[in-house]
Each structure stands twice: as C-alpha cells, then as structure tokens.
Design an enzyme around this catalytic site. Structure first.
Site, PDB file in Angstrom:
ATOM      1  CB  SER A 106       3.370  -6.582  -0.451  1.00  0.00           C
ATOM      2  OG  SER A 106       2.996  -6.869   0.875  1.00  0.00           O
ATOM      3  CB  THR A 162      -0.941  -0.012   1.230  1.00  0.00           C
ATOM      4  OG1 THR A 162      -1.756  -1.179   1.146  1.00  0.00           O
ATOM      5  CG2 THR A 162      -1.797   1.226   1.295  1.00  0.00           C
ATOM      6  CB  CYS A 203      -9.108  -4.581   1.129  1.00  0.00           C
ATOM      7  SG  CYS A 203      -7.389  -4.895   0.896  1.00  0.00           S
TER       8      CYS A 203
HETATM    9  N1  PLP Z   1      -1.646  -4.403  -4.296  1.00  0.00           N
HETATM   10  C1  PLP Z   1      -2.139  -5.630  -4.504  1.00  0.00           C
HETATM   11  C2  PLP Z   1      -2.351  -6.120  -5.902  1.00  0.00           C
HETATM   12  C3  PLP Z   1      -2.465  -6.453  -3.417  1.00  0.00           C
HETATM   13  O1  PLP Z   1      -2.965  -7.669  -3.630  1.00  0.00           O
HETATM   14  C4  PLP Z   1      -2.250  -5.953  -2.106  1.00  0.00           C
HETATM   15  C5  PLP Z   1      -2.657  -6.749  -0.931  1.00  0.00           C
HETATM   16  O2  PLP Z   1      -3.670  -7.419  -0.936  1.00  0.00           O
HETATM   17  C6  PLP Z   1      -1.709  -4.663  -1.952  1.00  0.00           C
HETATM   18  C7  PLP Z   1      -1.432  -3.917  -3.064  1.00  0.00           C
HETATM   19  C8  PLP Z   1      -1.469  -4.091  -0.599  1.00  0.00           C
HETATM   20  O3  PLP Z   1      -0.287  -4.638  -0.021  1.00  0.00           O
HETATM   21  P1  PLP Z   1      -0.044  -4.546   1.553  1.00  0.00           P
HETATM   22  O4  PLP Z   1      -0.985  -5.507   2.189  1.00  0.00           O
HETATM   23  O5  PLP Z   1       1.404  -4.972   1.728  1.00  0.00           O
HETATM   24  O6  PLP Z   1      -0.249  -3.135   1.949  1.00  0.00           O
END
Ligand code: PLP
Length: 388
Positions: A199, A72, A325
């Site tokens: 991530s 994120t 989410c």
């Molecule tokens: N982008 C994508 C495609 C994701 O699948 C996720 C997590 O589900 C994220 C961003 C966010 O990553 P993080 O959980 O490390 O903030």
C-alpha cells in the site's frame, strides 16, 4: 500548538517529492493510458516506469506488478483470486489469527462460501510458528496467507521459513507486506512468496493506490471485470497520478530505507525504554527484536487506551490503540488477545509509530507528558483499586 504525529503505521504524509512527481499527471499529462495518441501514451509510459520502480523495491519483475486501490484490494485480490481460481469450494486456506481485517474478513467471506480456513495461533510475541503452518497443510490446502509484519505490534513474521514449507508442499504463499515494504528489505525471491500486497500510503505515497505482486505463472481470477487494463487482471482506467506517486515513493524508499531504519530504531528504543522506566506496570507488546524499527506498543495497566489517546490529543500528540480501522471501536484488540493478553491489558494498549519527520525532541516531549497523563487517569480509575 505544534502537533506530534506518532501514527505512521496508520498512514504517512505524502512526501513532497512524491507530490511534485504526481502533479503534472492531473493537468498536463491527463490522458487516458489506453488512448493511442501521445497524451495517452505518455501516461502509459509513466505507469510502466512506476511498475519498474515498485518492482525494484521488492526484487520482482515489472510485469509481475498489478496496481490496485490499496492494500485492502491487494489482499482481497490475492485471496479471493486464488480461492476462485481453484474451482473446488471444499478447498482450504491457512492464515494467522493476527492478520489485518483485509485478510481476516476476506477469509471469513470464503468460509461463508464453503471454504475451510485455519487461523493459526501466535505466541506471546505475536509470532507464527512455521511448524504450525506445516502441520495445518492438507491435500486440500490451496493458499497460505501470513502477514510480513503485524500493523499493531510490529512483529516481523518468519516468512522465508514459511516460504520454504509452502514451496516444498507446492502451495501458493501470499504475504501482506503493507507494513514492511519501504521500511525493511523485502525480496520476493528471498521470502519465497507468490503473492505480496503493498500500500503506497504507508511509504509516503498517496492514499488509494497499492499493488499486488503476482509471481509469473500464478493464476488468479480477476475480480474487476471490464476493460483490458493491467494485462486483463484488473479492469478500470488506471489511477495515473497515484501510480506515478507510488513509483516515486518506492524509488525514494529504496534510497533512504537503511539509514532511516537505523535512525528510527534508535528513537524507538529510547521511547520504549523511557516508557517502561518512567511508568510502572507497563509492558512492551510484540517481539523485542524481530520488530519493525518504528513500532512501539505498550500495555499500561489500570487505564483505558482510549483515555490515553484523548489526553495525548489534548497535548497535540497523535497516537493509536491499535489499527486505524479498529480505533473507533471499543473492542479490545484481537491481535493482543491472540498473543495471550487479558482483556484489561489489551484495553490499556498504546501504539506509537514513528516516521520520517519524527525527531528526538518529539520523543522526549512524549516521555515528559505521558507519565503525568497515566498518573492522572490512574487516580480516577476504578481499575487502579486492584493495584498492588
Ligand atoms: N494490511 C495491513 C497490514 C495494514 O496495516 C493495512 C492498513 O492499515 C492494510 C492492509 C490496508 O491497506 P489500505 O489502507 O491501503 O487499504
């Protein structure tokens, strides 16, 4: 009851080797990497090693890696950092309509600040058309951000083609590669990207740590101000154990990725085939071949995804209806809607994502219990009355 975890796209368990690598950095080597005595310098050295490990996984140089608190933050940093580096708020950003919330919400924030954003459509498989990217470019476009693979349906986007278009137009290209790094080969030069988000917790590393690859020469405005860490691009004392774990996870991924991808693709195909054969009125969502090797996403007509999840949970099976989410919200998936599914079909979606500890027996168990769950739910569902 033995649990069957089939939500690896939401998060992965930390690899035991990763945990082992991290532990000394909570105790013996606890120093602040900015301190000049040996404790600090040892921690700083470990960060340097992790930068190399992460860089090697994506064909980058170590100095092009900035550690963040996760995917994120990497997405926010890439998009806001580029938007605010170009002073003119009239500027334009191109993205897709199926990006993760971390990109979509950041773009909406920019719109509220006066920037213009184009959200490109996708086809029935969730693919962005590079021709649409080309058409959307204006003389105000400062950034293109298209994800490498979608987290809900697993469709892998044509980033290398988009990379060529971006390069020709002299526009910065960001890709959210959170779902691909460590799972399929990712090379920043082959893709032609300038910014790439990763991530650690999606590749058997710890949560709360990630990275943004920033191609040498790309100017971003930092959005964490303070100390001079990360070569002044992100202030704050580094999460040393997390960074070390991320580095080890990247190293393991490099060694294990190709064999693991083949094993998972076999299990994925068995699961897809089994569901489509054993349960009528089901459809595969996402691309049939340009697809992550661990992703199964199906729409099961006449049932609610949430009811399937709860019933699977009673059998010890962890699944999802979309991204983690949005799994607490009852809104249908915007990704599936963008792919042209009806609200009913989108509501009846089920995502099963496989990983390192998924076995063939587990897949067979899911195939044994899922038809019964669907039959039970359909028997109770008013939606079934429409069934032919
Ligand atoms: N982008 C994508 C495609 C994701 O699948 C996720 C997590 O589900 C994220 C961003 C966010 O990553 P993080 O959980 O490390 O903030």
């Amino acid at each position: 009851m033995k649990r069957i975890y089939l939500d690896y796209a939401a998060t992965t368990p930390t690899h035991p080797e990763v945990l082992k690598a991290m532990l000394p950095y909570f105790t013996e080597v606890f120093g602040n990497p900015s301190s000049i005595y040996s404790y600090g310098q040892e921690a700083k050295g470990a960060i340097g090693e992790a930068m190399v490990q992460v860089a090697e996984l994506i064909g980058a140089r170590d100095e092009e890696i900035i550690f963040t608190s996760g995917g994120t933050e990497a997405d926010n940093f890439a998009i806001k950092g580029m938007a605010f580096a170009k002073e003119n708020k009239e500027n334009h950003v191109i993205t897709s309509s199926i990006e993760h919330h971390a990109v979509i919400e950041t773009c909406k924030f920019l719109e509220r600040k006066g920037f213009r954003v184009t959200y490109l459509p996708v086809d029935e498989y969730g693919l962005v058309d590079p021709g649409d990217v080309k058409k959307a470019i204006t003389n105000k476009t400062i950034l293109i951000s298209v994800m490498h693979a979608n987290n809900e349906v697993g469709t892998i986007e044509p980033i290398a083609e988009i990379g060529k278009i971006a390069k020709e137009a002299g526009i910065c290209l960001h890709t959210d590669a959170v779902q691909t790094v460590g799972h399929i080969p990712v090379d920043v030069n082959e893709l032609g990207v300038d910014l790439l988000s990763i991530s650690a917790h999606k590749l058997y590393g710890p949560k709360g740590i990630g990275a943004l690859y920033i191609r040498k020469g790309t100017k971003l405005v930092p959005f964490m101000h303070g100390g001079e860490q990360e070569r002044r691009r992100r202030a704050g004392t580094e999460n040393v154990p997390g960074i070390v774990g991320f580095g080890r996870a990247a190293e393991l991924a490099r060694q294990e990725m190709s064999e693991e991808a083949e094993r998972l693709a076999y299990l994925r195909d068995k699961l897809i085939k089994g569901i489509l054969e054993r349960i009528d009125h089901t459809n595969l969502n996402g691309h049939p071949s340009s697809r992550l090797s661990n992703n199964v996403n199906v729409s099961v007509d006449f049932v609610e995804g949430e009811s399937m999840l709860l019933n699977l949970d009673l059998e010890g099976i962890c699944a999802s209806t979309g991204s983690a989410c949005s799994s607490s919200s009852l809104e249908p998936s915007y990704v599936l809607l963008a792919m042209g599914l009806s609200h009913e079909q989108a509501h009846g979606s089920l995502r099963l994502t496989l990983g390192k500890w998924t076995t063939e027996e587990e897949i067979e168990q899911v195939l044994d219990v899922l038809p019964g769950i669907v039959a039970k739910l359909r028997a109770m569902s008013p939606l079934s009355e429409n069934r032919k």
